[in-house]
Scaffold this motif. Structure first.
Motif, PDB file in Angstrom:
ATOM      1  N   GLU A 101      -0.448   1.672   0.515  1.00  0.00           N
ATOM      2  CA  GLU A 101       0.593   2.689   0.369  1.00  0.00           C
ATOM      3  C   GLU A 101       1.958   2.199   0.832  1.00  0.00           C
ATOM      4  O   GLU A 101       2.914   2.959   0.795  1.00  0.00           O
ATOM      5  CB  GLU A 101       0.223   3.948   1.159  1.00  0.00           C
ATOM      6  N   PHE A 110       3.579   1.214  -7.230  1.00  0.00           N
ATOM      7  CA  PHE A 110       2.577   2.281  -7.290  1.00  0.00           C
ATOM      8  C   PHE A 110       1.654   2.105  -6.089  1.00  0.00           C
ATOM      9  O   PHE A 110       1.482   1.016  -5.570  1.00  0.00           O
ATOM     10  CB  PHE A 110       1.778   2.242  -8.597  1.00  0.00           C
ATOM     11  N   ARG A 111       1.080   3.219  -5.636  1.00  0.00           N
ATOM     12  CA  ARG A 111       0.082   3.165  -4.569  1.00  0.00           C
ATOM     13  C   ARG A 111      -1.276   2.933  -5.203  1.00  0.00           C
ATOM     14  O   ARG A 111      -1.508   3.320  -6.338  1.00  0.00           O
ATOM     15  CB  ARG A 111       0.079   4.468  -3.771  1.00  0.00           C
ATOM     16  N   GLN A 112      -2.191   2.299  -4.457  1.00  0.00           N
ATOM     17  CA  GLN A 112      -3.531   2.007  -4.961  1.00  0.00           C
ATOM     18  C   GLN A 112      -4.581   2.399  -3.935  1.00  0.00           C
ATOM     19  O   GLN A 112      -4.340   2.295  -2.731  1.00  0.00           O
ATOM     20  CB  GLN A 112      -3.712   0.509  -5.193  1.00  0.00           C
ATOM     21  N   TRP A 129     -11.078   2.226  -8.873  1.00  0.00           N
ATOM     22  CA  TRP A 129      -9.703   1.984  -8.442  1.00  0.00           C
ATOM     23  C   TRP A 129      -8.841   3.094  -9.017  1.00  0.00           C
ATOM     24  O   TRP A 129      -8.985   3.467 -10.184  1.00  0.00           O
ATOM     25  CB  TRP A 129      -9.194   0.644  -8.962  1.00  0.00           C
ATOM     26  N   GLU A 130      -7.952   3.629  -8.164  1.00  0.00           N
ATOM     27  CA  GLU A 130      -7.032   4.674  -8.589  1.00  0.00           C
ATOM     28  C   GLU A 130      -5.610   4.262  -8.244  1.00  0.00           C
ATOM     29  O   GLU A 130      -5.395   3.425  -7.371  1.00  0.00           O
ATOM     30  CB  GLU A 130      -7.364   5.994  -7.888  1.00  0.00           C
ATOM     31  N   ARG A 131      -4.662   4.877  -8.936  1.00  0.00           N
ATOM     32  CA  ARG A 131      -3.257   4.595  -8.663  1.00  0.00           C
ATOM     33  C   ARG A 131      -2.460   5.887  -8.671  1.00  0.00           C
ATOM     34  O   ARG A 131      -2.847   6.859  -9.297  1.00  0.00           O
ATOM     35  CB  ARG A 131      -2.712   3.587  -9.661  1.00  0.00           C
ATOM     36  N   SER A 132      -1.345   5.842  -7.968  1.00  0.00           N
ATOM     37  CA  SER A 132      -0.445   6.987  -7.888  1.00  0.00           C
ATOM     38  C   SER A 132       0.978   6.467  -8.040  1.00  0.00           C
ATOM     39  O   SER A 132       1.390   5.546  -7.324  1.00  0.00           O
ATOM     40  CB  SER A 132      -0.618   7.701  -6.545  1.00  0.00           C
ATOM     41  N   GLN A 133       1.711   7.044  -8.958  1.00  0.00           N
ATOM     42  CA  GLN A 133       3.077   6.599  -9.262  1.00  0.00           C
ATOM     43  C   GLN A 133       4.113   7.411  -8.497  1.00  0.00           C
ATOM     44  O   GLN A 133       3.912   8.597  -8.229  1.00  0.00           O
ATOM     45  CB  GLN A 133       3.365   6.756 -10.765  1.00  0.00           C
ATOM     46  N   TRP A 139      -3.517  11.302  -8.019  1.00  0.00           N
ATOM     47  CA  TRP A 139      -4.117   9.993  -8.254  1.00  0.00           C
ATOM     48  C   TRP A 139      -4.772  10.008  -9.627  1.00  0.00           C
ATOM     49  O   TRP A 139      -5.391  11.001 -10.001  1.00  0.00           O
ATOM     50  CB  TRP A 139      -5.169   9.677  -7.189  1.00  0.00           C
ATOM     51  N   ASP A 142      -7.621   4.160 -12.489  1.00  0.00           N
ATOM     52  CA  ASP A 142      -7.133   2.926 -13.089  1.00  0.00           C
ATOM     53  C   ASP A 142      -8.301   2.262 -13.831  1.00  0.00           C
ATOM     54  O   ASP A 142      -8.239   2.042 -15.025  1.00  0.00           O
ATOM     55  CB  ASP A 142      -6.556   2.016 -12.012  1.00  0.00           C
TER      56      ASP A 142
END
Length: 151
Positions: A101, A110-112, A129-133, A139, A142
């Motif tokens: 983060e 982006f956060r992962q 795996w996830e991402r947040s822009q 979330w 990914d």
């Protein structure tokens, strides 16, 4: 507490040691198959993960370190694209989490986060795996990642 916490944290990681077949599931694409090996380095003080996969997935090396005073994990990640990242990591023997983060060696566009769950027999890890822009609280997936023990 320091040496005990570190020793216990290292012992928990032992279930990951070995060779794994890995399948990545990217939305809308065929499953990508690869391989990952976890092994101890430097007298068992670090767990190293080496991963290989066909293009477009990068080859990577990750080194897990344990904070001597607290037993907290950090994963140091490097790949064939030249990417270097730091992930805060937790592993309780059943659930493996990675979180990035904050900006580190590369910008934080982006956060992962990764969450993987170890099967009861210790031979499979199902994860995502996830991402947040843009600092969003939302979330999105990914890609999925499944590890199956080879040896």
């Amino acid at each position: 507490m320091g040496a005990t916490a570190q020793r216990e944290a290292l012992e928990r990681l032992g279930v990951l040691v070995g060779e794994w077949d890995v399948e990545a599931e990217f939305p809308g694409q065929d499953v990508t198959a690869g391989r990952s090996v976890f092994e101890w380095e430097l007298g068992g003080q670090f767990l190293v993960q080496r991963s290989e996969a066909p293009d477009p997935a990068p080859a990577s090396t990750a080194i897990v370190s344990v904070e001597p005073g607290t037993g907290a994990y950090t994963q140091h990640y490097f790949d064939s694209r030249g990417v270097a990242r730091l992930y805060a990591m937790t592993f309780d023997g059943a659930v493996w989490r990675l979180l990035r983060e904050e900006e580190d060696f590369s910008p934080l566009s982006f956060r992962q986060r990764f969450t993987g769950r170890l099967s009861a027999d210790g031979d499979t890890i199902h994860g995502v795996w996830e991402r947040s822009q843009d600092g969003s609280a939302d979330w999105e997936t990914d890609f999925g990642l499944t590890y199956r023990r080879r040896s």
